[in-house]
Motif scaffolding. Structure first.
Motif, mmCIF file in Angstrom:
data_model
loop_
_atom_site.group_PDB
_atom_site.id
_atom_site.type_symbol
_atom_site.label_atom_id
_atom_site.label_comp_id
_atom_site.label_asym_id
_atom_site.label_seq_id
_atom_site.Cartn_x
_atom_site.Cartn_y
_atom_site.Cartn_z
ATOM 1 N N LYS A 68 -11.289 -1.613 8.855
ATOM 2 C CA LYS A 68 -11.361 -2.229 7.532
ATOM 3 C C LYS A 68 -12.194 -3.502 7.609
ATOM 4 O O LYS A 68 -12.432 -4.029 8.694
ATOM 5 C CB LYS A 68 -9.968 -2.558 6.994
ATOM 6 N N LEU A 110 -0.682 -4.398 9.567
ATOM 7 C CA LEU A 110 -0.212 -3.542 8.478
ATOM 8 C C LEU A 110 1.027 -2.845 9.006
ATOM 9 O O LEU A 110 0.952 -2.087 9.970
ATOM 10 C CB LEU A 110 -1.294 -2.528 8.094
ATOM 11 N N PHE A 129 0.834 -1.195 0.000
ATOM 12 C CA PHE A 129 0.000 0.000 0.000
ATOM 13 C C PHE A 129 0.876 1.256 0.000
ATOM 14 O O PHE A 129 1.983 1.263 0.556
ATOM 15 C CB PHE A 129 -0.873 0.053 1.257
ATOM 16 N N TYR A 158 0.053 5.227 1.228
ATOM 17 C CA TYR A 158 -0.885 6.173 1.805
ATOM 18 C C TYR A 158 -0.269 7.566 1.761
ATOM 19 O O TYR A 158 0.950 7.723 1.856
ATOM 20 C CB TYR A 158 -1.199 5.820 3.260
ATOM 21 N N GLY A 203 -5.841 12.794 8.342
ATOM 22 C CA GLY A 203 -5.535 11.376 8.457
ATOM 23 C C GLY A 203 -4.888 10.849 7.194
ATOM 24 O O GLY A 203 -4.594 11.597 6.265
ATOM 25 N N LEU A 204 -4.661 9.549 7.167
ATOM 26 C CA LEU A 204 -4.022 8.929 6.016
ATOM 27 C C LEU A 204 -5.080 8.523 4.998
ATOM 28 O O LEU A 204 -6.143 8.003 5.347
ATOM 29 C CB LEU A 204 -3.230 7.686 6.445
ATOM 30 N N ILE A 238 -7.433 -0.076 4.608
ATOM 31 C CA ILE A 238 -7.656 0.466 5.940
ATOM 32 C C ILE A 238 -8.078 1.935 5.806
ATOM 33 O O ILE A 238 -7.461 2.707 5.071
ATOM 34 C CB ILE A 238 -6.392 0.349 6.801
ATOM 35 N N TYR A 239 -9.126 2.293 6.521
ATOM 36 C CA TYR A 239 -9.612 3.668 6.549
ATOM 37 C C TYR A 239 -9.243 4.291 7.883
ATOM 38 O O TYR A 239 -9.461 3.695 8.936
ATOM 39 C CB TYR A 239 -11.130 3.707 6.359
ATOM 40 N N PHE A 240 -8.699 5.502 7.811
ATOM 41 C CA PHE A 240 -8.201 6.162 9.003
ATOM 42 C C PHE A 240 -9.097 7.327 9.421
ATOM 43 O O PHE A 240 -9.677 8.016 8.579
ATOM 44 C CB PHE A 240 -6.789 6.715 8.760
#
Lengths: 112, 113
Positions: free
Chosen positions: B94, A100, A34, A36, A43-44, B102-104
């Motif tokens: 997620k 992650l 990934f 980001y 945020g990311l 993944i959502y932050f």
């Protein structure tokens, strides 16, 4: 153990120049990879990801990355930098459902 | 709108005063996690949860507690904060599965004096 290395904590480019942010990973099994982006005070946000299939992955805002298994790399590129690309970029690898692992980040500065 | 919402966004507190950072997601995700971000160290995982009533330690769990009583909520508890817990904290969620995004949340700046 899995790990991610981002070469260069700071990268500076001129507007219109090529952006290249480097990421190398270590994993004993096929990884999910990934990129980001983190804009100031935010945020990311996911730029792009590689899971399976085509090794050249296109993301948002004109970015792309190529998964090279032989080099254990997943470098992020953009042909022409824009001022709005200034941000911090994180490479990450996922090898299990619960984990992650992030690199330490690369801050991109874009000069006019 | 799909969101991960954390509160407070900014907090200054004193050593030893218990505090809770709330996190809520509206995407019905099974997996939730807390990270802290420190200069030069990237993001490090504190705790994660695979589903309701299932939590586990990440890389830096010392000094933190979590609970997952409902699927949408995953609060982070600092029972006795110390200055070394001054950091930027992110909640994330997620769907189950390694390749899922993944959502932050937008982050919570915590300063312990």
């Amino acid at each position: 153990a899995q790990s991610v290395t981002q070469l260069g904590s700071h990268v500076s480019v001129s507007e219109g120049a090529l952006v290249l942010l480097r990421c190398n990973y270590s994993s004993s099994v096929p990884p999910y990879l990934f990129w980001y982006v983190q804009y100031p005070n935010q945020g990311l946000q996911l730029l792009l990801k590689y899971t399976t299939g085509a090794t050249l992955v296109k993301g948002i805002n004109g970015f792309e990355a190529e998964f090279k298994k032989s080099e254990t790399s997943f470098h992020l590129t953009k042909p022409s930098a824009h001022m709005s690309d200034a941000a911090e970029y994180f490479c990450a690898v996922a090898v299990t459902t619960d984990k992650l692992i992030f690199g330490t980040g690369t801050r991109l500065q874009v000069f006019p | 709108e799909a969101q991960v919402t954390q509160n407070p966004r900014y907090l200054i507190t004193v050593t030893g005063k218990k505090l809770t950072v709330t996190c809520s997601q509206n995407m019905n995700h099974e997996y939730m996690s807390w990270y802290r971000q420190d200069p030069g160290l990237g993001l490090r995982q504190i705790y994660y949860s695979m589903n309701v009533e299932v939590t586990d330690k990440g890389d830096v769990p010392e000094g933190y507690k979590v609970s997952r009583k409902e699927k949408r909520n995953f609060p982070l508890i600092l029972e006795s904060p110390s200055p070394n817990q001054t950091s930027l904290y992110f909640c994330a969620s997620k769907r189950g599965g390694s390749g899922n995004t993944i959502y932050f949340g937008e982050g919570s700046w915590l300063t312990v004096v």
